[in-house]
Design an enzyme around this catalytic site. Structure first.
Site, PDB file in Angstrom:
ATOM      1  N   PHE A  83       0.862  -1.177   0.000  1.00 52.28           N
ATOM      2  CA  PHE A  83       0.000   0.000   0.000  1.00 52.28           C
ATOM      3  C   PHE A  83       0.894   1.222   0.000  1.00 52.28           C
ATOM      4  O   PHE A  83       1.647   1.452   0.945  1.00 52.28           O
ATOM      5  CB  PHE A  83      -0.933   0.053   1.208  1.00 52.28           C
ATOM      6  N   LYS A 140       3.881  11.359   6.573  1.00 55.24           N
ATOM      7  CA  LYS A 140       3.078  11.249   7.793  1.00 55.24           C
ATOM      8  C   LYS A 140       3.688  11.988   8.981  1.00 55.24           C
ATOM      9  O   LYS A 140       3.449  13.167   9.170  1.00 55.24           O
ATOM     10  CB  LYS A 140       2.805   9.779   8.103  1.00 55.24           C
ATOM     11  N   ASP A 158       9.815   2.348   1.270  1.00 55.38           N
ATOM     12  CA  ASP A 158       8.666   3.208   1.555  1.00 55.38           C
ATOM     13  C   ASP A 158       8.454   3.192   3.065  1.00 55.38           C
ATOM     14  O   ASP A 158       7.857   2.259   3.605  1.00 55.38           O
ATOM     15  CB  ASP A 158       7.433   2.688   0.814  1.00 55.38           C
TER      16      ASP A 158
END
Length: 411
Positions: free
Chosen positions: A138, A252, A223
């Site tokens: 994801f 984030k 990632d």
């Protein structure tokens, strides 16, 4: 409360299925709804709120910079971007960074960089670059990214998709090596799969991938939008394997829980493929984001939040494993990124999260089988113990038998 839920349902596209709580205020590890009820935040916005809600130092950095200069555009230099990127690069040990806003934007940047590096440096024939990704990945919601997702719902109705992506099983280094061809430019991997269900690969997996990529002249791009900046008990999740990637995606937590800040970082020859006009972002690297990002990185170091995540994560992990409830299939994770896998036939994860909410703990399920526990890194032992006690009581409230054919109804 119902009024706000009704308004959101009326005017917002139904691309989320929120729990029935309307939040109004946050402070530290706690959240309050519009009726004044307090909840322990065990999700921290998918790791975006690693420093807790409304951290005074980060709020001060935001407000002070907002009074001076917020968005002048990258058409000009600012006195904030250089110091921020210097701090970011020296913190993670990368020579250059390309600032963006969201994690998905940073992943797209990584893909563009890898492809152009493949053509300009490695010598891959034009239009034939391949990027290897993992099943269960994801990386965001853009059409390119969902195009290499293995989740059917993320792809349904959004094609046609970009070619050039090859999928291998996560945690299988041999499968990675078998998938590499002379046209392979990069391997894009999450050190721990978050949305995939907090899936931790076998020990040594990333080290093996590092060796394979080095031998085949393939970029290893990690990632770490969700796992980076202390979340797993180390600065980067890749640090657990003692490896250094060629490219790194962060986001984030980099925005301090206040605004979207992301970046793609890479070695010099990868970043050198970019020329003025190749890539950009109206908001990427703006002074407001730079001020908050720099303050967040300083806070991460000064408050030793990676170490806290390691200590509190071990406390939470061991406490969950000690529950030994029949509905629990597995407990896994690293640091403060933990998944509690439930038997959906006995207790669907959505139902469990609704019960937790009623008891004063907020989290969210993934795939109706795994409950995520990823609280702010500032969480202390008392809050961890409160969460464990609440989870135990909620489990003891009883299971819900769900016929297999009805599983899809609870989403």
């Amino acid at each position: 409360m119902d009024r706000f839920i009704k308004l959101e349902r009326q005017y917002c596209a139904r691309n989320y299925h929120p729990l029935p709580v309307v939040l109004h205020k946050g402070e530290g590890v706690w959240l309050w709804d519009v009726e004044g009820k307090r909840y322990l935040d065990m999700m921290s916005a998918y790791s975006a709120v690693s420093f807790g809600h409304s951290h005074p130092r980060l709020v001060a950095a935001l407000t002070e910079q907002a009074r001076l200069l917020a968005i002048p555009s990258r058409a000009f230099y600012s006195d904030r971007l250089g110091p921020f990127l210097e701090k970011l690069c020296t913190t993670v040990g990368m020579p250059k960074a390309l600032p963006m806003n969201t994690g998905a934007e940073a992943v797209e940047t990584a893909i563009k960089a890898a492809r152009k590096w493949g053509y300009k440096v490695k010598g891959v024939p034009a239009g034939q670059a391949e990027v290897v990704v993992c099943k269960g990945n994801f990386a965001g919601r853009t059409t390119t990214i969902v195009g290499f997702s293995s989740e059917a719902q993320y792809r349904d109705g959004f094609g046609p998709f970009a070619s050039g992506f090859v999928t291998v099983p996560f945690g299988d280094a041999a499968a990675l090596e078998a998938a590499i061809t002379p046209h392979t430019v990069a391997f894009l991997v999450e050190p721990i799969q978050g949305e995939g269900g907090i899936v931790v690969p076998p020990a040594g997996y990333l080290a093996a991938c590092r060796d394979i990529c080095s031998r085949h002249d393939v970029l290893l791009i990690c990632d770490e939008v969700q796992t980076g900046l202390g979340r797993t008990g180390r600065l980067l999740a890749s640090d657990h394997d003692g490896i250094k990637p060629d490219g790194l995606v962060l986001g984030k937590a980099l925005g301090g829980g206040l605004l979207p800040v992301s970046a793609f970082l890479a070695r010099q020859d990868v970043m050198n493929v970019f020329n003025p006009g190749d890539h950009g972002s109206t908001f990427g690297g703006n002074p407001l984001a730079s001020a908050v990002g720099q303050a967040a990185l300083e806070l991460l170091e000064e408050e030793r939040l990676s170490e806290r995540a390691s200590e509190m994560g071990e406390r939470l992990l061991q406490g969950l494993r000690a529950l030994r409830h029949p509905a629990i299939r597995d407990v896994r994770g690293r640091g403060l990124l933990i998944g509690l896998e439930l038997d959906p036939a006995m207790l669907p994860a959505r139902v469990f999260c609704e019960r937790l909410m009623a008891a004063g703990v907020l989290s969210k399920e993934t795939h109706d089988t795994v409950v995520r526990f990823a609280p702010p890194l500032i969480i202390g032992p008392q809050e961890v113990d409160f969460a464990l006690a609440t989870i135990a009581v909620t489990l003891d409230a009883g299971t819900v038998r769900v016929p297999a054919a009805a599983d899809h109804m609870i989403v």
